[in-house]
Structure formats: structure tokens, C-alpha cells
Design an enzyme around this catalytic site. Structure first.
Site, PDB file in Angstrom:
ATOM      1  N   CYS A 330      21.658  29.383   0.997  1.00  8.12           N
ATOM      2  CA  CYS A 330      22.902  30.134   1.139  1.00  8.12           C
ATOM      3  C   CYS A 330      24.107  29.214   0.942  1.00  8.12           C
ATOM      4  CB  CYS A 330      22.916  30.858   2.488  1.00  8.12           C
ATOM      5  SG  CYS A 330      24.038  32.281   2.530  1.00  8.12           S
ATOM      6  N   HIS A 427      17.340  33.908   3.105  1.00  8.02           N
ATOM      7  CA  HIS A 427      16.983  33.331   4.396  1.00  8.02           C
ATOM      8  C   HIS A 427      15.614  33.849   4.833  1.00  8.02           C
ATOM      9  CE1 HIS A 427      20.878  31.557   5.461  1.00  8.02           C
ATOM     10  NE2 HIS A 427      21.453  32.642   4.960  1.00  8.02           N
TER      11      HIS A 427
END
Length: 483
Positions: A330, A427
Site C-alpha cells: 500500500c 493487505h
């Protein structure tokens, strides 16, 4: 009869989140339909819910303890710090505003209606709602407009159990002092207290329990010893992210100022054969690391500046020259590219900053947040990965042609030509046992198999048994009846 009990703390980090998770599992094992609820949480460790919003990661763990899918009603107000004085405000799963702390203090009372709305929906659907407070009700300077502790308990008519943390010392003062500073109407909501994190022989504190009960008039539910396996459960607070020594495979993780969604580290810390080392500001990235993970960030550009200020960019280049591997997730993925462009000033003043330059990609920040639970395929092996996306910005460039995940019919992630530098937005990768094993095998360091999800379930069961052994659960549940 109310269908809720609120757990409040006599201070921050007294173990409320874990206690609610354990109580939820214990009460569920008694045949009750239980749901967790936290009116207001502050955390950059968010979970994406089944109904398309985001809540605090602790409430997702508590939902798991109840056997439920995480839902936005379980945490209707989530504050995600972006600076030392401001945070993004998430209301019922979606972004409401970005506010300075002073402005939020003036506006929070307006959020009580959606908080109560979410609470009422859960109350109607379940036998028991376990409510978790935030901080401490002793912060009476924050009582006006409060929605996190006594303000909520008063509005919803929910009885309170107050938890003291004996590990940090002064627990008698914590509890008796809270009784002393609370106004009478708030004090009347507290029906009982319990002591958490005791080390040693609990009988040595029996006199302390009597003193607290005599001074406050509250019933004592018991003394809960330190739960040694707490580290096996996902951490909620960034301060709970700690190094773990578990094996010969060494992973180094720089602690970013605004680290976000660091639950990516939990399965790694729990896996035999892996050591996770959290690198604090001022320390160098270790030269013997097999893998450096740059985690997610709530403020990528600011954390990139922090990364450079520590000299970690130089350490990272040396790690790469030695043949080391790097994974950016991310915000960490965005940092690995050549540049980050924020023309709209989403993260601060409009800017265009140079990235670490280890991936041939660039990121353009955009106001729309990508928020989704996703299932991907790890392309090198075909293993399935269930995870989530929660980010702003689009990343593109030549290294994206070497995407290593297939997600919703598109390639996801990027890799350097030699495959040693990788990044992605997904994630939760390492919670997938097959992927975790395959990833490290591809890195040339095979792992023994470990069932992470099963380990979390076993730990929740052990936590429930631990609580049942030391706290009076019958007396706890009787609080619902006002007895």
C-alpha cells in the site's frame, strides 16, 4: 432489561479490546448471540467490512470472537490520525470529514445519533452487545459532548464495568480516583470493576480489592492474570506492534510515523521460522535482513520524508545491493516508485515528491478511496489470497507489467526485473497459509506449514477460558438485569 454491558478503562491501554474479545467468545460459548460495539475508536489499523465500510481492526477481531462478519455498525465512528492534531473521521463506514482535534471536539456531539442508530440495530439483532469504551471516563475535561464513554452509556442506558491495569502500578488510585472525579450520574452507571494484567499470586491483592470495593461501592468481578499468549492475536494499537523472534528468516520493518493496516505483520510474527524486527526511528535497517517490508501508511508523503530523515533510504539501497528483497504494501508500495504526485493536496499542500526509485512506477493521488474486500491469485503458483484494499492513489509504470497478483480480472502489483523488489495494494496477504509458504519458497527460504487462522481461533478460545477461570462471568452477565 438492557442487552448491553460497557467495558471502560481507568486509563488507556488497560486491555479493553482483548477483554471484550475474550468475554465475547466466553459468552458465545454459553449460547448467547453476542456482538461487539465501540462507539468511537482511534486507529489507523482498519478492517474492511462485509457491508463495504471500514471499522477498527479490534472490532473485526471481536466480531471473529463472536462468530460474526465485521459490520460497520460495530464501530460507527473511526478516527484515523493523519497529523499530530488532525484525523480523518469515518462515520458508519465512510469518510465524513477531515478535522483538527479542536474542531472535532466541537462537532462530536452531532455524531451521537448515528452512534445510537448503529447500537440499536445491533441490540435488536443480538442477546448481548459488548460495548468498549475509549481512553478513560476519568478524562472529565472531555465529558461535554462525549460519545466514547459516559456520554454514550448515559444516552443508551448501558451499565458499565470499569477495568484497572495493575501492570502499570497505582491501580487502586486508578479506580478510586475515577470514582472521585466522576459526576454522580456517571458514577451511578458503574456496577462493577475488575483488575487486569496481574503478574504473580492474585491472592496478594485481595486486600486491594476490598479497599477498592469499600471506597467505591462497586462489586469486584475478579483479578485477571497476565495472558501470556496475547501476542498471538492481531494488535490494534501501533504501540503494540513489537518485534518477535521466531526463527532464522529475518524480516525488518521500519516503524513509520503514520503506519496503517499493520495487521499484515501479525501472521508473520506468529509463523515458526520467522523473526520480525520492528526498526524504531534513529536505528539503522539491519544488514542481515532477508526481507524488508515497508508497510502501509495513512500519510505516505509525510512518512516518506520521515523514512529519509532516518537514513533508511540509504540503508535500503545497501540492502538491495547485497541482494536483499523488499516488499512494499500500500503506502510502502507507493514509496518504492519514482515519484508521488499529489496535485489536489489530498495529503497536505499540493506536491510532487521523489520516491525511493526501486520500482519503475509512479503514483498519482486521487480523492476517491479504494475500499474493498478482494480475492486474488498469486500468479507464480496459482494460490488464492483473500485480502482487502484500502487506499487512495493509482500506481502505474513499466514494472506493473510484472504484476504478481491477479485481482478482479486485472494484474495487481509490480516487481523489478529480477523480482527482488515487489509492491502491491492488497493487505492481508500473509494470512493465507499457502501464499505465505509459496512466497518464502519463491524467495529461497522455505517455511514449515503453519495454520494462522486456526492459531487465532485457538488463542481466542484460550483467552475465553482464561477469563472464565478468573472472572465471575455469572455476576458479569447479571449486570444486564440490574442485579
Amino acid at each position: 432489561m438492557t442487552s448491553a454491558i460497557m467495558i471502560q478503562g481507568a486509563g488507556s491501554n488497560v486491555g479493553k479490546s482483548m477483554l471484550v474479545a475474550g468475554l465475547a467468545r466466553a459468552c458465545s460459548r454459553r449460547g448467547l448471540s453476542v456482538a461487539p460495539f465501540k462507539p468511537q475508536n482511534m486507529s489507523n489499523n482498519a478492517a474492511v467490512t462485509a457491508d463495504g465500510g471500514e471499522i477498527g481492526r479490534a472490532q473485526a477481531l471481536q466480531a471473529l470472537a463472536c462468530g460474526l462478519e465485521p459490520m460497520i455498525d460495530m464501530n460507527p465512528v473511526l478516527l484515523k490520525p493523519e497529523t499530530d492534531t488532525g484525523a480523518q473521521v469515518i462515520v458508519q463506514g465512510t469518510r465524513f470529514a477531515t478535522m483538527k482535534a479542536r474542531d472535532y471536539g466541537k462537532q462530536k456531539a452531532k455524531l451521537l445519533p448515528p452512534v445510537l442508530e448503529s447500537f440499536q440495530r445491533l441490540s435488536k439483532a443480538h442477546d448481548l452487545v459488548l460495548v468498549e469504551g475509549a481512553g478513560s471516563p476519568a478524562e472529565v475535561n472531555l465529558r461535554s459532548g462525549d460519545i466514547a464513554n459516559m456520554g454514550f452509556a448515559t444516552a443508551a442506558g448501558v451499565p458499565v464495568v470499569l477495568i484497572g491495569d495493575i501492570d502499570r502500578g497505582g491501580v487502586i488510585a486508578q479506580l478510586v480516583g475515577t470514582h472521585a472525579v466522576l459526576p454522580a450520574e456517571d458514577r451511578a452507571l458503574i456496577r462493577a470493576f475488575a483488575i487486569n494484567k496481574f503478574r504473580g499470586d492474585p491472592t496478594l491483592f485481595e486486600d486491594g480489592m476490598r479497599i477498592i470495593a469499600d471506597q467505591t461501592g462497586w462489586a469486584g468481578l475478579g483479578i485477571l492474570p497476565w495472558f501470556a499468549d496475547a501476542w498471538k492475536l492481531p494488535a490494534e494499537d501501533v504501540m503494540d506492534v513489537a518485534s518477535s523472534k521466531g526463527g532464522d528468516i529475518k524480516i525488518a520493518v521500519p516503524r513509520l510515523n503514520r503506519i496503517a493496516n499493520f495487521d499484515d505483520l501479525d501472521p508473520l510474527a506468529a509463523t515458526p521460522g520467522i523473526s520480525v524486527e520492528i526498526i524504531e526511528a534513529g536505528r539503522v535497517l539491519p544488514g542481515d535482513a532477508d526481507l524488508i517490508i515497508i508497510p502501509g501508511s495513512k500519510s505516505t508523503i509525510a512518512d516518506l520524508a520521515h523514512f529519509r530523515a532516518q537514513g533508511w533510504d540509504i540503508d535500503l539501497e545497501a540492502h538491495v545491493r547485497r541482494g536483499g528483497r523488499v516488499l512494499g504494501i500500500c503506502g510502502g508500495y507507493q514509496m518504492l516508485g519514482h515519484e508521488i504526485i499529489d496535485e489536489d493536496g489530498i495529503e497536505g499542500p499540493p506536491s510532487q515528491v521523489k520516491g525511493l526509485g526501486l520500482l519503475d512506477v509512479r503514483t498519482v493521488m486521487k480523492p476517491q478511496k479504494r475500499l474493498a474486500r478482494s480475492t486474488a491469485i498469486y500468479l507464480p503458483t496459482g494460490d488464492t489470497v483473500a485480502g482487502y484494499e484500502i487506499h487512495i492513489g493509482d500506481t502505474s509504470g513499466p514494472d506493473c507489467d510484472r504484476a504478481w497478483l491477479a485481482l478482479d480480472g486485472r494484474g495487481e502489483g509490480a516487481a523489478s526485473p529480477d523480482g527482488r523488489i515487489m509492491g502491491c495494494y492488497l493487505h492481508g496477504l500473509f494470512a493465507a497459509d499457502q501464499f505465505r509458504s509459496a512466497f518464502f519458497t519463491q524467495c529461497g527460504v522455505p517455511l514449515s506449514h503453519y495454520h494462522y487462522a486456526g492459531g487465532v481461533e485457538d488463542t481466542l478460545d484460550a483467552l475465553a477460558t482464561h477469563i472464565e477461570s478468573h472472572l465471575d462471568i455469572d455476576q458479569f452477565l447479571a449486570i444486564m438485569d440490574g442485579t
